[in-house]
Design a protein around this motif. Structure first.
Motif, PDB file in Angstrom:
ATOM      1  N   ILE A  56       0.845  -1.193   0.000  1.00 16.37           N
ATOM      2  CA  ILE A  56       0.000   0.000   0.000  1.00 16.37           C
ATOM      3  C   ILE A  56       0.882   1.245   0.000  1.00 16.37           C
ATOM      4  CG2 ILE A  56      -1.728   1.308   1.298  1.00 16.37           C
ATOM      5  CD1 ILE A  56      -2.752  -1.461   2.332  1.00 16.37           C
ATOM      6  N   GLN A  57       1.910   1.225   0.816  1.00 11.90           N
ATOM      7  CA  GLN A  57       2.851   2.349   0.855  1.00 11.90           C
ATOM      8  C   GLN A  57       3.514   2.534  -0.507  1.00 11.90           C
ATOM      9  OE1 GLN A  57       5.988   1.899   3.717  1.00 11.90           O
ATOM     10  NE2 GLN A  57       6.660   4.008   3.513  1.00 11.90           N
ATOM     11  N   ALA A  58       3.902   1.441  -1.140  1.00  4.47           N
ATOM     12  CA  ALA A  58       4.535   1.509  -2.455  1.00  4.47           C
ATOM     13  C   ALA A  58       3.590   2.104  -3.488  1.00  4.47           C
ATOM     14  CB  ALA A  58       4.991   0.115  -2.892  1.00  4.47           C
ATOM     15  N   ALA A  59       2.311   1.730  -3.420  1.00  5.93           N
ATOM     16  CA  ALA A  59       1.324   2.272  -4.358  1.00  5.93           C
ATOM     17  C   ALA A  59       1.204   3.785  -4.207  1.00  5.93           C
ATOM     18  CB  ALA A  59      -0.026   1.604  -4.138  1.00  5.93           C
ATOM     19  N   LEU A  60       1.204   4.262  -2.972  1.00  4.92           N
ATOM     20  CA  LEU A  60       1.098   5.697  -2.735  1.00  4.92           C
ATOM     21  C   LEU A  60       2.352   6.437  -3.199  1.00  4.92           C
ATOM     22  CD1 LEU A  60      -0.598   5.624   0.769  1.00  4.92           C
ATOM     23  CD2 LEU A  60      -1.660   6.186  -1.430  1.00  4.92           C
ATOM     24  N   ILE A  61       3.503   5.857  -2.947  1.00  4.82           N
ATOM     25  CA  ILE A  61       4.756   6.474  -3.386  1.00  4.82           C
ATOM     26  C   ILE A  61       4.804   6.511  -4.912  1.00  4.82           C
ATOM     27  CG2 ILE A  61       7.263   6.157  -3.499  1.00  4.82           C
ATOM     28  CD1 ILE A  61       7.062   5.096  -0.589  1.00  4.82           C
ATOM     29  N   TYR A  62       4.407   5.415  -5.545  1.00  2.69           N
ATOM     30  CA  TYR A  62       4.382   5.367  -7.009  1.00  2.69           C
ATOM     31  C   TYR A  62       3.464   6.460  -7.558  1.00  2.69           C
ATOM     32  CZ  TYR A  62       3.712   3.822 -11.781  1.00  2.69           C
ATOM     33  OH  TYR A  62       3.645   3.785 -13.147  1.00  2.69           O
ATOM     34  N   ALA A  63       2.268   6.575  -7.000  1.00  7.57           N
ATOM     35  CA  ALA A  63       1.313   7.591  -7.460  1.00  7.57           C
ATOM     36  C   ALA A  63       1.894   8.992  -7.284  1.00  7.57           C
ATOM     37  CB  ALA A  63      -0.002   7.453  -6.704  1.00  7.57           C
ATOM     38  N   ALA A  64       2.571   9.238  -6.181  1.00  6.60           N
ATOM     39  CA  ALA A  64       3.185  10.547  -5.946  1.00  6.60           C
ATOM     40  C   ALA A  64       4.255  10.835  -6.995  1.00  6.60           C
ATOM     41  CB  ALA A  64       3.777  10.609  -4.542  1.00  6.60           C
ATOM     42  N   HIS A  65       5.042   9.828  -7.353  1.00  5.76           N
ATOM     43  CA  HIS A  65       6.072  10.009  -8.380  1.00  5.76           C
ATOM     44  C   HIS A  65       5.444  10.323  -9.729  1.00  5.76           C
ATOM     45  CE1 HIS A  65       9.988   9.113  -6.568  1.00  5.76           C
ATOM     46  NE2 HIS A  65       9.322   8.301  -5.750  1.00  5.76           N
ATOM     47  N   VAL A  66       4.374   9.648 -10.055  1.00  8.12           N
ATOM     48  CA  VAL A  66       3.705   9.895 -11.336  1.00  8.12           C
ATOM     49  C   VAL A  66       3.202  11.332 -11.396  1.00  8.12           C
ATOM     50  CG1 VAL A  66       1.690   9.297 -12.743  1.00  8.12           C
ATOM     51  CG2 VAL A  66       3.109   7.488 -11.777  1.00  8.12           C
ATOM     52  N   VAL A  67       2.558  11.777 -10.337  1.00  8.28           N
ATOM     53  CA  VAL A  67       2.028  13.145 -10.310  1.00  8.28           C
ATOM     54  C   VAL A  67       3.175  14.160 -10.319  1.00  8.28           C
ATOM     55  CG1 VAL A  67       0.717  14.798  -8.934  1.00  8.28           C
ATOM     56  CG2 VAL A  67      -0.127  12.475  -9.220  1.00  8.28           C
ATOM     57  N   ALA A  68       4.231  13.880  -9.591  1.00  7.75           N
ATOM     58  CA  ALA A  68       5.362  14.809  -9.520  1.00  7.75           C
ATOM     59  C   ALA A  68       6.035  14.978 -10.883  1.00  7.75           C
ATOM     60  CB  ALA A  68       6.380  14.328  -8.499  1.00  7.75           C
ATOM     61  N   ASN A  69       6.013  13.944 -11.698  1.00  9.03           N
ATOM     62  CA  ASN A  69       6.675  13.991 -13.003  1.00  9.03           C
ATOM     63  C   ASN A  69       5.720  14.301 -14.145  1.00  9.03           C
ATOM     64  OD1 ASN A  69       9.373  13.395 -12.152  1.00  9.03           O
ATOM     65  ND2 ASN A  69       8.642  11.351 -11.671  1.00  9.03           N
ATOM     66  N   GLU A  70       4.482  14.615 -13.812  1.00 10.57           N
ATOM     67  CA  GLU A  70       3.495  14.948 -14.820  1.00 10.57           C
ATOM     68  C   GLU A  70       3.867  16.285 -15.464  1.00 10.57           C
ATOM     69  OE1 GLU A  70      -1.301  14.990 -14.899  1.00 10.57           O
ATOM     70  OE2 GLU A  70      -0.354  16.044 -13.251  1.00 10.57           O
ATOM     71  N   GLU A  71       3.783  16.331 -16.774  1.00  7.07           N
ATOM     72  CA  GLU A  71       4.063  17.572 -17.480  1.00  7.07           C
ATOM     73  C   GLU A  71       2.782  18.386 -17.563  1.00  7.07           C
ATOM     74  OE1 GLU A  71       6.337  17.434 -21.057  1.00  7.07           O
ATOM     75  OE2 GLU A  71       7.323  15.588 -20.431  1.00  7.07           O
ATOM     76  N   VAL A  72       2.893  19.645 -17.222  1.00 10.53           N
ATOM     77  CA  VAL A  72       1.739  20.541 -17.247  1.00 10.53           C
ATOM     78  C   VAL A  72       2.044  21.660 -18.238  1.00 10.53           C
ATOM     79  CG1 VAL A  72       0.309  22.099 -15.893  1.00 10.53           C
ATOM     80  CG2 VAL A  72       1.208  20.001 -14.854  1.00 10.53           C
ATOM     81  N   PHE A  73       1.119  21.872 -19.136  1.00 10.44           N
ATOM     82  CA  PHE A  73       1.269  22.929 -20.134  1.00 10.44           C
ATOM     83  C   PHE A  73       0.174  23.960 -19.925  1.00 10.44           C
ATOM     84  CE2 PHE A  73       2.909  18.984 -21.922  1.00 10.44           C
ATOM     85  CZ  PHE A  73       4.197  19.371 -22.252  1.00 10.44           C
ATOM     86  N   PRO A  74       0.544  25.160 -19.441  1.00 13.19           N
ATOM     87  CA  PRO A  74      -0.460  26.194 -19.210  1.00 13.19           C
ATOM     88  C   PRO A  74      -1.152  26.588 -20.509  1.00 13.19           C
ATOM     89  CG  PRO A  74       1.679  26.833 -18.314  1.00 13.19           C
ATOM     90  CD  PRO A  74       1.877  25.578 -19.107  1.00 13.19           C
ATOM     91  N   ILE A  75      -2.437  26.842 -20.390  1.00 12.87           N
ATOM     92  CA  ILE A  75      -3.209  27.299 -21.547  1.00 12.87           C
ATOM     93  C   ILE A  75      -3.357  28.797 -21.426  1.00 12.87           C
ATOM     94  CG2 ILE A  75      -5.440  27.175 -22.695  1.00 12.87           C
ATOM     95  CD1 ILE A  75      -5.692  24.327 -21.651  1.00 12.87           C
ATOM     96  N   ALA A  76      -2.988  29.479 -22.495  1.00 14.27           N
ATOM     97  CA  ALA A  76      -3.048  30.947 -22.484  1.00 14.27           C
ATOM     98  C   ALA A  76      -4.464  31.453 -22.591  1.00 14.27           C
ATOM     99  CB  ALA A  76      -2.216  31.515 -23.645  1.00 14.27           C
TER     100      ALA A  76
END
Length: 76
Positions: A56-76
Motif C-alpha cells: 500500500i505504501q509503495a502504491a502511494l509512493i508510485y502515485a506521488a512520483h507519477v504526479v510529480a513527473n506529470e508535465e503541465v502545459f499552461p493554456i493561455a
C-alpha cells in the motif's frame, strides 16, 4: 524507497500494462482509491490477503512520483 517501488510492476500482459503490485493483478490505482476513500489499511489487507502494508505504501509512493513527473502545459 527504491525497494518499495520494486513492488510495482508494469507488464503489458498483466492488466493491459497498468501498474500493479508485483505478483498480483491488484492495480495501484485501486489501492490509491481505497486509501482516498478512507478504507482502513487493516480492511484492505483483510480483503486482499496477498498484500502487505508495504504494498500500500509503495502504491502511494508510485502515485506521488507519477504526479510529480506529470508535465503541465499552461493554456493561455
Amino acid at each position: 524507497m527504491a525497494e518499495l517501488l520494486d513492488r510495482i510492476v508494469l507488464d503489458p500482459k498483466i492488466m493491459v500494462g497498468k501498474p500493479v503490485i508485483r505478483g498480483t493483478r491488484i492495480p495501484v490505482e485501486m489501492l490509491v482509491r481505497m486509501v482516498a476513500q478512507r478504507i482502513p489499511e487493516a480492511d484492505i489487507l483483510r480483503e486482499y490477503p496477498r498484500l502487505e502494508a508495504e504494498d500500500i505504501q509503495a502504491a502511494l509512493i508510485y502515485a506521488a512520483h507519477v504526479v510529480a513527473n506529470e508535465e503541465v502545459f499552461p493554456i493561455a
